[in-house]
Design a protein around this motif. Structure first.
Motif, mmCIF file in Angstrom:
data_model
loop_
_atom_site.group_PDB
_atom_site.id
_atom_site.type_symbol
_atom_site.label_atom_id
_atom_site.label_comp_id
_atom_site.label_asym_id
_atom_site.label_seq_id
_atom_site.Cartn_x
_atom_site.Cartn_y
_atom_site.Cartn_z
ATOM 1 N N ALA A 100 0.834 -1.208 0.000
ATOM 2 C CA ALA A 100 0.000 0.000 0.000
ATOM 3 C C ALA A 100 0.868 1.257 0.000
ATOM 4 O O ALA A 100 0.560 2.239 -0.691
ATOM 5 C CB ALA A 100 -0.926 -0.009 1.207
ATOM 6 N N LEU A 101 1.959 1.226 0.764
ATOM 7 C CA LEU A 101 2.887 2.366 0.783
ATOM 8 C C LEU A 101 3.458 2.615 -0.605
ATOM 9 O O LEU A 101 3.486 3.751 -1.095
ATOM 10 C CB LEU A 101 4.009 2.082 1.776
ATOM 11 C CG LEU A 101 5.229 3.017 1.743
ATOM 12 C CD1 LEU A 101 4.831 4.425 2.158
ATOM 13 C CD2 LEU A 101 6.336 2.480 2.651
ATOM 14 N N LEU A 102 3.909 1.560 -1.255
ATOM 15 C CA LEU A 102 4.555 1.702 -2.556
ATOM 16 C C LEU A 102 3.579 2.094 -3.662
ATOM 17 O O LEU A 102 3.990 2.648 -4.681
ATOM 18 C CB LEU A 102 5.270 0.397 -2.929
ATOM 19 C CG LEU A 102 6.458 0.037 -2.038
ATOM 20 C CD1 LEU A 102 6.992 -1.341 -2.395
ATOM 21 C CD2 LEU A 102 7.566 1.078 -2.148
ATOM 22 N N ARG A 113 -4.026 3.518 4.146
ATOM 23 C CA ARG A 113 -4.140 2.050 4.213
ATOM 24 C C ARG A 113 -2.832 1.436 4.720
ATOM 25 O O ARG A 113 -2.848 0.507 5.522
ATOM 26 C CB ARG A 113 -4.479 1.522 2.822
ATOM 27 C CG ARG A 113 -4.592 0.015 2.703
ATOM 28 C CD ARG A 113 -5.808 -0.508 3.395
ATOM 29 N NE ARG A 113 -6.015 -1.913 3.099
ATOM 30 C CZ ARG A 113 -6.677 -2.746 3.897
ATOM 31 N NH1 ARG A 113 -7.186 -2.302 5.037
ATOM 32 N NH2 ARG A 113 -6.849 -3.994 3.571
ATOM 33 N N ALA A 114 -1.717 1.962 4.274
ATOM 34 C CA ALA A 114 -0.416 1.456 4.709
ATOM 35 C C ALA A 114 -0.245 1.615 6.210
ATOM 36 O O ALA A 114 0.219 0.703 6.906
ATOM 37 C CB ALA A 114 0.707 2.182 3.973
ATOM 38 N N ARG A 115 -0.626 2.776 6.726
ATOM 39 C CA ARG A 115 -0.505 3.030 8.167
ATOM 40 C C ARG A 115 -1.410 2.085 8.960
ATOM 41 O O ARG A 115 -0.998 1.509 9.981
ATOM 42 C CB ARG A 115 -0.847 4.478 8.478
ATOM 43 C CG ARG A 115 -0.649 4.883 9.930
ATOM 44 C CD ARG A 115 -1.007 6.337 10.163
ATOM 45 N NE ARG A 115 -0.155 7.241 9.379
ATOM 46 C CZ ARG A 115 -0.551 7.921 8.318
ATOM 47 N NH1 ARG A 115 -1.809 7.789 7.874
ATOM 48 N NH2 ARG A 115 0.274 8.725 7.679
ATOM 49 N N GLU A 116 -2.651 1.905 8.489
ATOM 50 C CA GLU A 116 -3.613 1.063 9.201
ATOM 51 C C GLU A 116 -3.150 -0.391 9.241
ATOM 52 O O GLU A 116 -3.231 -1.059 10.285
ATOM 53 C CB GLU A 116 -4.977 1.187 8.512
ATOM 54 C CG GLU A 116 -6.115 0.486 9.239
ATOM 55 C CD GLU A 116 -6.354 -0.936 8.743
ATOM 56 O OE1 GLU A 116 -6.858 -1.756 9.524
ATOM 57 O OE2 GLU A 116 -6.029 -1.213 7.573
ATOM 58 N N LEU A 117 -2.635 -0.898 8.123
ATOM 59 C CA LEU A 117 -2.174 -2.290 8.076
ATOM 60 C C LEU A 117 -0.944 -2.508 8.949
ATOM 61 O O LEU A 117 -0.847 -3.511 9.674
ATOM 62 C CB LEU A 117 -1.872 -2.679 6.628
ATOM 63 C CG LEU A 117 -3.094 -2.937 5.742
ATOM 64 C CD1 LEU A 117 -2.709 -2.893 4.273
ATOM 65 C CD2 LEU A 117 -3.724 -4.288 6.088
ATOM 66 N N HIS A 118 0.013 -1.586 8.904
ATOM 67 C CA HIS A 118 1.190 -1.732 9.750
ATOM 68 C C HIS A 118 0.840 -1.632 11.231
ATOM 69 O O HIS A 118 1.438 -2.324 12.063
ATOM 70 C CB HIS A 118 2.230 -0.657 9.389
ATOM 71 C CG HIS A 118 3.061 -1.002 8.209
ATOM 72 N ND1 HIS A 118 2.939 -0.376 6.982
ATOM 73 C CD2 HIS A 118 4.056 -1.922 8.050
ATOM 74 C CE1 HIS A 118 3.807 -0.888 6.133
ATOM 75 N NE2 HIS A 118 4.501 -1.825 6.754
ATOM 76 N N SER A 158 10.145 2.385 -9.782
ATOM 77 C CA SER A 158 9.785 3.806 -9.802
ATOM 78 C C SER A 158 9.186 4.270 -8.482
ATOM 79 O O SER A 158 9.409 5.413 -8.063
ATOM 80 C CB SER A 158 8.800 4.071 -10.945
ATOM 81 O OG SER A 158 7.635 3.273 -10.803
ATOM 82 N N ALA A 159 8.443 3.401 -7.797
ATOM 83 C CA ALA A 159 7.805 3.782 -6.536
ATOM 84 C C ALA A 159 8.813 4.025 -5.418
ATOM 85 O O ALA A 159 8.470 4.595 -4.393
ATOM 86 C CB ALA A 159 6.813 2.701 -6.104
#
Length: 297
Positions: free
Chosen positions: A108-110, A116-121, A257-258
């Motif tokens: 999600a971060l990439l 979403r990335a914060r919530e999953l981590h 690229s991300a």
């Protein structure tokens, strides 16, 4: 593992063959042998699936997920993680569940979904704390640091990244140390503190050298380039970027690229100072230099 694999095959031991292949795939990541990793892990996954061994499927899928992320194939990485997550839950392997949640957070971060990335981590971190799974907790904490840094919250990023450092040093977690110190170096660079950035990148570089992982070494070259460029050392920074690109290209894993934000920032400074032709010339020098001096004395 080569010897073990030969014995298992000679005796027709399918489970042993799958386990040996899955195990052999793991150090292939550190060597940058992505073709060997894929070959061994895919064969192991097929054999474990035929045997109905869900634990084995988890083990083999982990290596394939790493490969997909390294090559920038985020859709494939997510597919593999989403297949593995219910297997880990069914087996009650809660540390593995935490790792897979963090892996989804990383994807999600990439792909730019920071919320979403914060919530999953955070879910991964809470689960790891609840189950006393220190390695999974460290992985989630670093992920939260990466998310905070991408969001521009440098104070939160540093707090998350520093949280697992003492534990990593205590258990000899060299890959984690290399990554964390590189990220802390970038934070210092973004704050305009080149001296602190270089000191942190030096520790990251020493950790990466001890690993011998070409991708870790590439990151440890890109970091000092970011610190040298604002200090006016544009030619040296461009050469470091060239050397890092060569390390990545040598194992067939150019920077996706991300993940190019830090490299592109340093390269833009160098181009502005050296001109496009000057930057290209220095980059090419670094690309060809296998014994580049990283840190100025």
């Amino acid at each position: 593992m080569d010897d073990a694999l030969a014995v298992f095959r000679a005796h027709g031991d399918t489970w042993g063959e799958a386990a040996a292949l899955s195990t052999r795939a793991k150090p292939a990541i550190g060597r940058g042998d992505l073709a060997g990793l894929r070959r061994d892990a895919e064969r192991a996954l097929r054999l474990f699936a035929e045997l109905g061994d869900e634990w084995g499927r988890l083990e083999a899928a982990r290596a394939l997920t790493h490969r997909a992320e390294i090559t920038g194939d985020h859709a494939e990485a997510e597919r593999l993680v989403r297949q593995a997550l219910p297997l880990a839950e069914d087996l009650g392997m809660w540390s593995e569940v935490s790792f897979r949640l963090s892996a989804l957070g990383r994807i999600a971060l990439l792909t730019g979904d920071l919320a979403r990335a914060r919530e999953l981590h955070e879910r991964a971190r809470r689960l790891a704390v609840d189950r006393s799974a220190k390695a999974a907790q460290e992985f989630a904490e670093i992920g939260l640091g990466l998310v905070a840094r991408r969001a521009g919250d440098l104070a939160a990023a540093e707090a998350h990244l520093r949280a697992p450092l003492e534990w990593l040093r205590g258990v000899g977690g060299t890959p984690g140390i290399a990554l964390v110190m590189a990220q802390l170096g970038y934070i210092a660079e973004e704050r305009g503190d080149a001296a602190t950035a270089l000191a942190r990148h030096r520790e990251a570089y020493e950790a990466a050298r001890s690993l011998g992982d070409p991708r870790a070494i590439a990151l440890a070259l890109e970091g000092p380039a970011g610190a040298y460029s604002p200090a006016g050392e544009h030619a040296h920074a461009a050469r470091l970027l060239g050397a890092a690109a060569a390390a990545r290209e040598g194992v067939g894993a150019p920077l996706p690229s991300a993940e190019r934000g830090d490299v592109d920032r340093a390269a833009a400074r160098c181009r502005a100072a050296l001109g496009a032709d000057g930057f290209a010339a220095e980059f090419a020098r670094g690309n060809a230099d296998r014994q580049i001096t990283v840190f100025r004395t």
